[in-house]
Design an enzyme around this catalytic site. Sequence first.
Site, PDB file in Angstrom:
ATOM      1  N   HIS A  99       0.984  -1.359   0.067  1.00  0.00           N
ATOM      2  CA  HIS A  99      -0.191  -0.002   0.107  1.00  0.00           C
ATOM      3  C   HIS A  99       0.757   1.158  -0.067  1.00  0.00           C
ATOM      4  O   HIS A  99       1.949   1.286   0.664  1.00  0.00           O
ATOM      5  CB  HIS A  99      -0.767  -0.150   1.055  1.00  0.00           C
ATOM      6  CG  HIS A  99      -0.230  -0.031   2.560  1.00  0.00           C
ATOM      7  ND1 HIS A  99       0.216  -1.185   2.954  1.00  0.00           N
ATOM      8  CD2 HIS A  99       0.165   0.672   3.536  1.00  0.00           C
ATOM      9  CE1 HIS A  99       0.767  -1.245   4.255  1.00  0.00           C
ATOM     10  NE2 HIS A  99       0.881  -0.058   4.520  1.00  0.00           N
ATOM     11  N   HIS A 101       0.783   5.220   1.183  1.00  0.00           N
ATOM     12  CA  HIS A 101       0.207   6.375   1.880  1.00  0.00           C
ATOM     13  C   HIS A 101       0.378   7.628   1.252  1.00  0.00           C
ATOM     14  O   HIS A 101       1.490   7.975   0.697  1.00  0.00           O
ATOM     15  CB  HIS A 101       1.086   6.453   3.264  1.00  0.00           C
ATOM     16  CG  HIS A 101       1.036   5.203   4.141  1.00  0.00           C
ATOM     17  ND1 HIS A 101       0.107   5.296   5.163  1.00  0.00           N
ATOM     18  CD2 HIS A 101       1.912   3.991   4.181  1.00  0.00           C
ATOM     19  CE1 HIS A 101       0.250   4.082   5.986  1.00  0.00           C
ATOM     20  NE2 HIS A 101       1.456   3.511   5.526  1.00  0.00           N
TER      21      HIS A 101
END
Length: 138
Positions: A99, A101
């Site tokens: 992922h 940010h």
Amino acid sequence: MNCIFCKIIAGEIPCYKVYEDDTHLAFLDISPCADGHTIVIPKKHAAAFVEMSPEEAGALFEAVNKVSNLILKKMDGITGLTIGMNTYESAGQSVMHTHAHIFPRFKGDGGGNTHTIVSSAKSADSEYLKKISEQLTK
Ligand code: 5GP
Ligand code: ZN
């Protein structure tokens, strides 16, 4: 698979969605470091960025670019962005579904830049930099 982010994709855990297409999902971080702190994930599970194919990694960056522009356009008072990806435990990765940010930044918000995250360099001596460069290119 016992993956929190796969469960969010499957709708088994709720999220505040920011963006979705066929291959990627972006949603607000449950424990935000900044207003609008957003996580962008591929829908296909991969534990870490470096474990994706170059094509999948490129597609994730495309999604991050798209979501960054969306946030920049719509978030009240935003004047910048910090974008980052913790990769593996030493870098602070806690959810093993790759992922990115996106941290919205605001003038005078008091936060540092990416250089403030790590300060483990042994030396900035040119001989030392040459040695590391040789190690990385041989
Ligand atoms: P990491 O430390 O792995 O780079 O980031 C994982 C992030 O996921 C953390 O910032 C954490 O707050 C967020 N997170 C963990 N569990 C959940 C969840 O169930 N929902 C949402 N929206 N964010 C989560
Ligand atoms: Zn997953």
